[in-house]
Write a protein that holds these residues in place. Structure first.
Motif, PDB file in Angstrom:
ATOM      1  N   PHE A 149       0.665  -1.238   0.140  1.00 59.36           N
ATOM      2  CA  PHE A 149      -0.199   0.025  -0.091  1.00 59.36           C
ATOM      3  C   PHE A 149       0.659   1.294   0.062  1.00 59.36           C
ATOM      4  O   PHE A 149       0.479   2.291  -0.581  1.00 59.36           O
ATOM      5  CB  PHE A 149      -1.024   0.080   1.239  1.00 59.36           C
ATOM      6  CG  PHE A 149      -2.144  -0.942   1.274  1.00 59.36           C
ATOM      7  CD1 PHE A 149      -3.424  -0.615   0.769  1.00 59.36           C
ATOM      8  CD2 PHE A 149      -2.184  -2.249   1.482  1.00 59.36           C
ATOM      9  CE1 PHE A 149      -4.334  -1.194   0.898  1.00 59.36           C
ATOM     10  CE2 PHE A 149      -3.322  -3.067   1.376  1.00 59.36           C
ATOM     11  CZ  PHE A 149      -4.374  -2.591   1.166  1.00 59.36           C
ATOM     12  N   GLY A 150       1.855   1.239   1.133  1.00 56.85           N
ATOM     13  CA  GLY A 150       2.502   2.623   1.291  1.00 56.85           C
ATOM     14  C   GLY A 150       3.907   2.982   0.494  1.00 56.85           C
ATOM     15  O   GLY A 150       4.486   3.654   1.181  1.00 56.85           O
ATOM     16  N   ASN A 151       4.045   2.308  -0.573  1.00 58.37           N
ATOM     17  CA  ASN A 151       5.165   2.479  -1.300  1.00 58.37           C
ATOM     18  C   ASN A 151       5.667   3.792  -1.809  1.00 58.37           C
ATOM     19  O   ASN A 151       6.913   4.228  -2.053  1.00 58.37           O
ATOM     20  CB  ASN A 151       5.704   1.330  -2.226  1.00 58.37           C
ATOM     21  CG  ASN A 151       4.666   1.330  -3.342  1.00 58.37           C
ATOM     22  OD1 ASN A 151       3.406   1.130  -3.166  1.00 58.37           O
ATOM     23  ND2 ASN A 151       5.032   1.964  -4.446  1.00 58.37           N
ATOM     24  N   ALA A 152       4.644   4.658  -2.049  1.00 57.86           N
ATOM     25  CA  ALA A 152       4.734   5.905  -2.577  1.00 57.86           C
ATOM     26  C   ALA A 152       4.435   7.159  -1.457  1.00 57.86           C
ATOM     27  O   ALA A 152       4.772   8.294  -1.889  1.00 57.86           O
ATOM     28  CB  ALA A 152       3.719   6.135  -3.835  1.00 57.86           C
ATOM     29  N   ILE A 153       4.739   6.857  -0.275  1.00 55.74           N
ATOM     30  CA  ILE A 153       4.740   7.623   0.875  1.00 55.74           C
ATOM     31  C   ILE A 153       5.555   7.313   1.940  1.00 55.74           C
ATOM     32  O   ILE A 153       6.404   6.576   1.613  1.00 55.74           O
ATOM     33  CB  ILE A 153       3.261   7.527   1.746  1.00 55.74           C
ATOM     34  CG1 ILE A 153       2.765   6.128   2.219  1.00 55.74           C
ATOM     35  CG2 ILE A 153       2.047   8.136   0.625  1.00 55.74           C
ATOM     36  CD1 ILE A 153       1.533   6.106   2.809  1.00 55.74           C
ATOM     37  N   SER A 154       5.760   8.263   2.841  1.00 58.03           N
ATOM     38  CA  SER A 154       6.958   7.818   3.845  1.00 58.03           C
ATOM     39  C   SER A 154       6.613   6.697   4.628  1.00 58.03           C
ATOM     40  O   SER A 154       5.295   6.296   4.612  1.00 58.03           O
ATOM     41  CB  SER A 154       7.320   9.285   4.800  1.00 58.03           C
ATOM     42  OG  SER A 154       5.795   9.179   5.459  1.00 58.03           O
ATOM     43  N   GLU A 155       7.456   6.057   5.161  1.00 60.75           N
ATOM     44  CA  GLU A 155       7.421   5.078   6.094  1.00 60.75           C
ATOM     45  C   GLU A 155       6.642   5.124   7.144  1.00 60.75           C
ATOM     46  O   GLU A 155       5.789   4.465   7.782  1.00 60.75           O
ATOM     47  CB  GLU A 155       8.852   4.413   6.571  1.00 60.75           C
ATOM     48  CG  GLU A 155       8.703   3.090   7.347  1.00 60.75           C
ATOM     49  CD  GLU A 155      10.146   2.574   7.884  1.00 60.75           C
ATOM     50  OE1 GLU A 155      10.030   1.520   8.438  1.00 60.75           O
ATOM     51  OE2 GLU A 155      11.070   2.990   7.375  1.00 60.75           O
ATOM     52  N   GLU A 156       6.927   6.598   7.758  1.00 65.62           N
ATOM     53  CA  GLU A 156       6.023   7.016   8.978  1.00 65.62           C
ATOM     54  C   GLU A 156       4.500   6.966   8.566  1.00 65.62           C
ATOM     55  O   GLU A 156       3.665   6.799   9.302  1.00 65.62           O
ATOM     56  CB  GLU A 156       6.717   8.377   9.549  1.00 65.62           C
ATOM     57  CG  GLU A 156       5.836   8.928  10.798  1.00 65.62           C
ATOM     58  CD  GLU A 156       6.366  10.268  10.917  1.00 65.62           C
ATOM     59  OE1 GLU A 156       6.296  10.877  12.183  1.00 65.62           O
ATOM     60  OE2 GLU A 156       7.141  11.097   9.997  1.00 65.62           O
ATOM     61  N   ALA A 239       0.345   5.230  -5.272  1.00 65.95           N
ATOM     62  CA  ALA A 239       0.212   3.757  -4.950  1.00 65.95           C
ATOM     63  C   ALA A 239      -1.197   3.410  -4.352  1.00 65.95           C
ATOM     64  O   ALA A 239      -1.903   4.203  -4.417  1.00 65.95           O
ATOM     65  CB  ALA A 239       1.486   3.416  -3.905  1.00 65.95           C
ATOM     66  N   HIS A 240      -0.981   2.186  -3.873  1.00 66.77           N
ATOM     67  CA  HIS A 240      -2.252   1.417  -3.512  1.00 66.77           C
ATOM     68  C   HIS A 240      -2.865   2.301  -2.529  1.00 66.77           C
ATOM     69  O   HIS A 240      -4.341   2.112  -2.041  1.00 66.77           O
ATOM     70  CB  HIS A 240      -2.099  -0.050  -3.126  1.00 66.77           C
ATOM     71  CG  HIS A 240      -3.209  -0.740  -3.339  1.00 66.77           C
ATOM     72  ND1 HIS A 240      -3.939  -0.956  -4.609  1.00 66.77           N
ATOM     73  CD2 HIS A 240      -4.059  -1.619  -2.555  1.00 66.77           C
ATOM     74  CE1 HIS A 240      -4.886  -1.790  -4.573  1.00 66.77           C
ATOM     75  NE2 HIS A 240      -5.052  -2.204  -3.122  1.00 66.77           N
ATOM     76  N   SER A 241      -2.259   3.096  -1.473  1.00 69.82           N
ATOM     77  CA  SER A 241      -2.730   3.928  -0.398  1.00 69.82           C
ATOM     78  C   SER A 241      -3.412   5.097  -0.966  1.00 69.82           C
ATOM     79  O   SER A 241      -4.063   5.866   0.100  1.00 69.82           O
ATOM     80  CB  SER A 241      -1.653   4.160   0.698  1.00 69.82           C
ATOM     81  OG  SER A 241      -0.794   5.166  -0.195  1.00 69.82           O
ATOM     82  N   LEU A 242      -3.829   5.386  -2.171  1.00 68.59           N
ATOM     83  CA  LEU A 242      -4.251   6.523  -2.767  1.00 68.59           C
ATOM     84  C   LEU A 242      -5.447   7.105  -2.152  1.00 68.59           C
ATOM     85  O   LEU A 242      -5.773   8.336  -2.166  1.00 68.59           O
ATOM     86  CB  LEU A 242      -4.087   6.678  -4.114  1.00 68.59           C
ATOM     87  CG  LEU A 242      -5.247   5.933  -5.018  1.00 68.59           C
ATOM     88  CD1 LEU A 242      -5.009   6.209  -6.440  1.00 68.59           C
ATOM     89  CD2 LEU A 242      -5.381   4.301  -4.823  1.00 68.59           C
ATOM     90  N   THR A 243      -6.499   6.116  -1.646  1.00 67.41           N
ATOM     91  CA  THR A 243      -7.598   6.607  -1.102  1.00 67.41           C
ATOM     92  C   THR A 243      -7.714   6.940   0.265  1.00 67.41           C
ATOM     93  O   THR A 243      -8.497   7.364   0.913  1.00 67.41           O
ATOM     94  CB  THR A 243      -8.762   5.343  -1.272  1.00 67.41           C
ATOM     95  OG1 THR A 243      -8.100   4.305  -0.677  1.00 67.41           O
ATOM     96  CG2 THR A 243      -8.895   4.983  -2.730  1.00 67.41           C
ATOM     97  N   ILE A 244      -6.643   6.526   0.848  1.00 65.92           N
ATOM     98  CA  ILE A 244      -6.413   6.771   2.448  1.00 65.92           C
ATOM     99  C   ILE A 244      -5.291   7.565   2.883  1.00 65.92           C
ATOM    100  O   ILE A 244      -5.233   8.051   4.170  1.00 65.92           O
ATOM    101  CB  ILE A 244      -6.469   5.683   3.181  1.00 65.92           C
ATOM    102  CG1 ILE A 244      -5.223   4.782   2.605  1.00 65.92           C
ATOM    103  CG2 ILE A 244      -7.553   4.701   3.004  1.00 65.92           C
ATOM    104  CD1 ILE A 244      -4.958   3.433   3.608  1.00 65.92           C
ATOM    105  N   ASP A 245      -4.231   7.944   1.922  1.00 69.70           N
ATOM    106  CA  ASP A 245      -2.960   8.577   2.409  1.00 69.70           C
ATOM    107  C   ASP A 245      -3.410  10.310   2.535  1.00 69.70           C
ATOM    108  O   ASP A 245      -4.658  10.468   2.084  1.00 69.70           O
ATOM    109  CB  ASP A 245      -1.714   8.230   1.713  1.00 69.70           C
ATOM    110  CG  ASP A 245      -1.976   8.569   0.300  1.00 69.70           C
ATOM    111  OD1 ASP A 245      -2.686   9.459  -0.209  1.00 69.70           O
ATOM    112  OD2 ASP A 245      -1.385   7.653  -0.700  1.00 69.70           O
ATOM    113  N   SER A 246      -2.309  10.917   2.668  1.00 67.01           N
ATOM    114  CA  SER A 246      -2.575  12.314   2.761  1.00 67.01           C
ATOM    115  C   SER A 246      -2.964  13.066   1.264  1.00 67.01           C
ATOM    116  O   SER A 246      -3.481  14.218   1.398  1.00 67.01           O
ATOM    117  CB  SER A 246      -1.230  13.075   3.196  1.00 67.01           C
ATOM    118  OG  SER A 246      -0.117  12.712   2.424  1.00 67.01           O
ATOM    119  N   GLY A 247      -2.904  12.288   0.245  1.00 65.15           N
ATOM    120  CA  GLY A 247      -3.371  12.976  -1.090  1.00 65.15           C
ATOM    121  C   GLY A 247      -4.699  12.410  -1.558  1.00 65.15           C
ATOM    122  O   GLY A 247      -5.267  12.505  -2.660  1.00 65.15           O
TER     123      GLY A 247
END
Length: 264
Positions: A149-156, A239-247
């Motif tokens: 999911f989170g490969n395009a955002i920070s590890e944090e 990446a796959h987190s696009l619906t839930i991450d800061s963007g």
């Protein structure tokens, strides 16, 4: 503007409550919006983690029937917005004429789609490494979640999203999708030739490991025999987190703009 309700459908490893920011935004824009969980999903992330057995052994057909029953109770056919396996479910329901339109975001592979990129296999490895997982619910570690999911955002940020939203997921849908092209009656089959269905938008994140862009573009080709509206929209850096991450709001606003263009 139509008064069609909007039904959000989550995918594997995320709780239905992960749609909360989307629900707020869509309601602000005048939509009636709801995000029911999959069959067996407990009401909270905490309960889902404590009771994985309630989620286990649910297949694609179980999920489709569950949402079809929810739709039957609505005042009219809804707009469907699904992420990952939720995007596949949305396409199936649209093909069954149970929705006026659908937005499928990084949608899981439907029957007929041939490319299975190595990154997708690696993302699903926590499930596929044990055939018994077809009847179990499997959790992702923070490291596995970051790859899937989170490969395009920070590890944090990835770790924070994992802690907030991640739940065990039934392995069965992944095994069903993996064998779809060898099964003439696969539950992953979608009626892609339906000429009279409502419009469909496929969204893809260019950095997605779980559902790479090549899978979404191959999905688009499956609709080539239908004259119904089928659009694609790419977000190269997501990446796959696009619906839930800061963007997330960029994706939501794009979906809203597309719906407006469809007079929805």
């Amino acid at each position: 503007m139509t008064t069609s309700p909007v039904v959000f459908i989550h995918g594997l490893w995320l709780h239905a409550s992960s749609w909360e920011p989307w629900l707020s935004l869509f309601r602000e824009r005048g939509y009636e919006a709801l995000a029911p969980g999959w069959p067996g999903d407990p009401g909270t992330v905490k309960e889902s983690r404590e009771h994985p057995e309630s989620i286990a052994d649910r297949g694609i057909d179980d999920v489709v029937e569950h949402y079809a029953a929810i739709i039957a109770e609505l005042p009219g056919r809804p707009i469907l917005i699904g992420h990952s396996f939720g995007g596949m479910i949305a396409q199936k329901l649209l093909g069954m004429d149970l929705a006026v339109a659908a937005v499928a975001i990084d949608a899981a592979q439907i029957k007929g789609v041939l490319p299975v990129p190595l990154s997708a296999l690696r993302a699903a490895l926590p499930v596929f490494k044990n055939p018994a997982n077809a009847h179990r619910a499997v959790s992702l570690t923070p490291e596995q979640f970051r790859y899937a999911f989170g490969n395009a955002i920070s590890e944090e940020e990835s770790n924070a999203l994992h802690e907030r939203w991640s739940i065990p997921a039934p392995g069965k849908p992944l095994f069903e999708a993996a064998s779809a092209n060898f099964n003439p009656h696969s539950p992953a089959k979608v009626n892609t030739s339906n000429q009279g269905r409502g419009p469909l938008l496929l969204m893809t994140g260019g950095q997605d490991h779980t559902v790479p862009e090549s899978v979404t573009r191959a999905t688009l080709k499956q609709y080539r025999h239908s004259t119904a509206v089928t659009d694609i929209m790419e977000f190269p850096d997501r990446a796959h987190s696009l619906t839930i991450d800061s963007g997330w709001q960029e994706i939501a606003e794009a979906a809203l703009a597309w719906l407006k263009n469809q007079s929805l």
